[in-house]
Design an enzyme around this catalytic site. Structure first.
Site, PDB file in Angstrom:
ATOM      1  N   SER A   1     116.706  27.398 115.622  1.00  0.00           N
ATOM      2  CA  SER A   1     115.779  26.398 116.155  1.00  0.00           C
ATOM      3  C   SER A   1     114.342  26.683 115.738  1.00  0.00           C
ATOM      4  CB  SER A   1     115.893  26.331 117.678  1.00  0.00           C
ATOM      5  OG  SER A   1     115.615  27.593 118.270  1.00  0.00           O
TER       6      SER A   1
ATOM      7  N   ARG B   1     121.823  31.759 106.693  1.00  0.00           N
ATOM      8  CA  ARG B   1     122.764  32.829 106.345  1.00  0.00           C
ATOM      9  C   ARG B   1     124.153  32.258 106.057  1.00  0.00           C
ATOM     10  NH1 ARG B   1     126.309  35.413 109.411  1.00  0.00           N
ATOM     11  NH2 ARG B   1     125.440  34.467 111.298  1.00  0.00           N
ATOM     12  N   ARG B   2     124.536  31.223 106.804  1.00  0.00           N
ATOM     13  CA  ARG B   2     125.867  30.633 106.633  1.00  0.00           C
ATOM     14  C   ARG B   2     125.802  29.428 105.685  1.00  0.00           C
ATOM     15  NH1 ARG B   2     127.497  28.195 110.962  1.00  0.00           N
ATOM     16  NH2 ARG B   2     125.587  28.355 112.217  1.00  0.00           N
TER      17      ARG B   2
ATOM     18  N   ALA C   1     110.500  25.882 120.155  1.00  0.00           N
ATOM     19  CA  ALA C   1     110.824  25.133 118.945  1.00  0.00           C
ATOM     20  C   ALA C   1     110.979  23.644 119.217  1.00  0.00           C
ATOM     21  CB  ALA C   1     112.109  25.691 118.333  1.00  0.00           C
TER      22      ALA C   1
ATOM     23  N   LYS D   1     108.263  39.897 127.604  1.00  0.00           N
ATOM     24  CA  LYS D   1     108.290  38.747 128.528  1.00  0.00           C
ATOM     25  C   LYS D   1     109.696  38.198 128.693  1.00  0.00           C
ATOM     26  CE  LYS D   1     108.623  35.821 124.915  1.00  0.00           C
ATOM     27  NZ  LYS D   1     109.597  34.770 124.633  1.00  0.00           N
TER      28      LYS D   1
END
Length: 335
Positions: A12, A33-34, A138, A189
């Site tokens: 995202s 990556r895929r 995002a 956080k």
């Protein structure tokens, strides 16, 4: 057309940053990556898995070919989970021209070494590293909603270069020389977001959430300053700013995970339900060990660790925190 930028990681956050940079006129090579994800992004023009509803412009080139993604890029943005930063850096290094700026956007610590992610990148031979952090989901950045973040680097030239690349009418970027504080604020956080989520899952109310956020910020700053961060950084965007948004937003994975834990689900069930990386889980273990090594009191972190790794009931943690021995709020306070 401006210079090309490589965004490594098509989750995202990587997708949202690719959309932002493409909107600014950059050609963006978005590495997944895929291979099947890269194919889906090319065919649909949308990341339906991680950022549905946000269109990818024609200047975003999804690919699963890392050398091709990096070739000719003036800047590399690393948007992979914290546990994949070192392995991705090792894949990246042979194809990266010396002096290329690498911007890490993951927020976490390396569990095995307890190191900050910029330290990991430098160890792997990347010589110009910056960190982008702050309150920035995002889902909102991808839709162009006003967002303000901070970039930290070891030198001003690098920080200001990254600032100029990302600065946009909807995406304001400040600089900060305190890379240690910025990284610890962004990583720690997530632990407190798990805690506030658990409180929400238990139905404990606004007072409890406010207490956890405030005392959680004290823990974050305590450890961060002990390890070299500047106290004022924790009052800024990468500190209290990121803490607020992560502890309160419906988009926060860590808060959602905490809510499910508070409702009685197991950690395995929670991670499966969230479906994406929950950075706070690994960060809790790393932060707890750092706190023990340096003699830093982090009672909230300790209780979250007990829930995640020792199976302690969430409700028992509330009692443990409320019944701690009385103490001053401000450690340096004099009458």
């Amino acid at each position: 057309m401006k210079e090309s930028i490589a965004v490594l990681g098509a989750g995202s956050w990587g997708t949202a940053l690719a959309v932002l940079l493409a909107h600014k006129g950059f050609r963006v090579n978005l590495w997944a990556r895929r291979p099947e994800l890269a194919t889906a992004l090319r065919e649909t023009g949308e990341n339906k898995t991680y950022l549905p509803g946000v269109r990818l412009t024609g200047t975003i080139i999804p690919t699963a070919d890392l050398p091709a993604a990096v070739k000719g890029a003036g800047l590399v943005v690393l948007s992979v989970p914290s546990h994949a930063v070192r392995s991705t850096a090792r894949l990246l290094k042979p194809f990266l021209p010396k002096g290329t700026v690498v911007v890490n956007t993951a927020k976490g610590l390396e569990l095995e070494t307890k190191k900050r992610l910029s330290q990991v990148l430098v160890e792997e031979g990347l010589d110009r590293v910056a960190v982008l952090s702050g309150p920035s989901h995002a889902e909102e950045v991808g839709r162009g909603l006003p967002t303000t973040v901070v970039v930290a680097a070891a030198d001003r030239e690098t920080a200001e270069y990254v600032q100029d690349v990302f600065m946009d009418p909807t995406f304001r970027v400040y600089t900060n020389p305190d890379i240690i504080g910025v990284e610890f604020g962004g990583a720690l956080k997530n632990i407190i977001a798990l805690a506030t989520g658990m409180a929400d899952g238990l139905g404990l109310g606004d007072n409890t959430r406010a207490a956890l956020m405030t005392r959680g910020m004290a823990e974050i700053a305590r450890l961060g300053v002990a390890l070299g961060g500047k106290v004022l950084t924790f009052a800024g965007l990468s500190g209290i700013g990121d803490l607020i948004v992560t502890c309160t937003s419906m988009y926060s994975r860590n808060r959602r995970a905490g809510i499910l834990l508070g409702k009685g689900q197991s950690l395995e069930e929670v991670l499966d339900a969230v479906g994406m990386v929950v950075e706070g889980v690994r960060t809790t273990a790393a932060a707890r060990e750092l706190a023990c090594q340096h003699g830093i009191k982090m009672p909230i972190t300790e209780e979250i660790y007990q829930v995640l790794y020792k199976g302690k009931p969430v409700g028992d943690c509330v009692a443990a925190l409320m019944e701690r021995p009385r103490t001053h709020e401000v450690e340096s306070g004099d009458w």
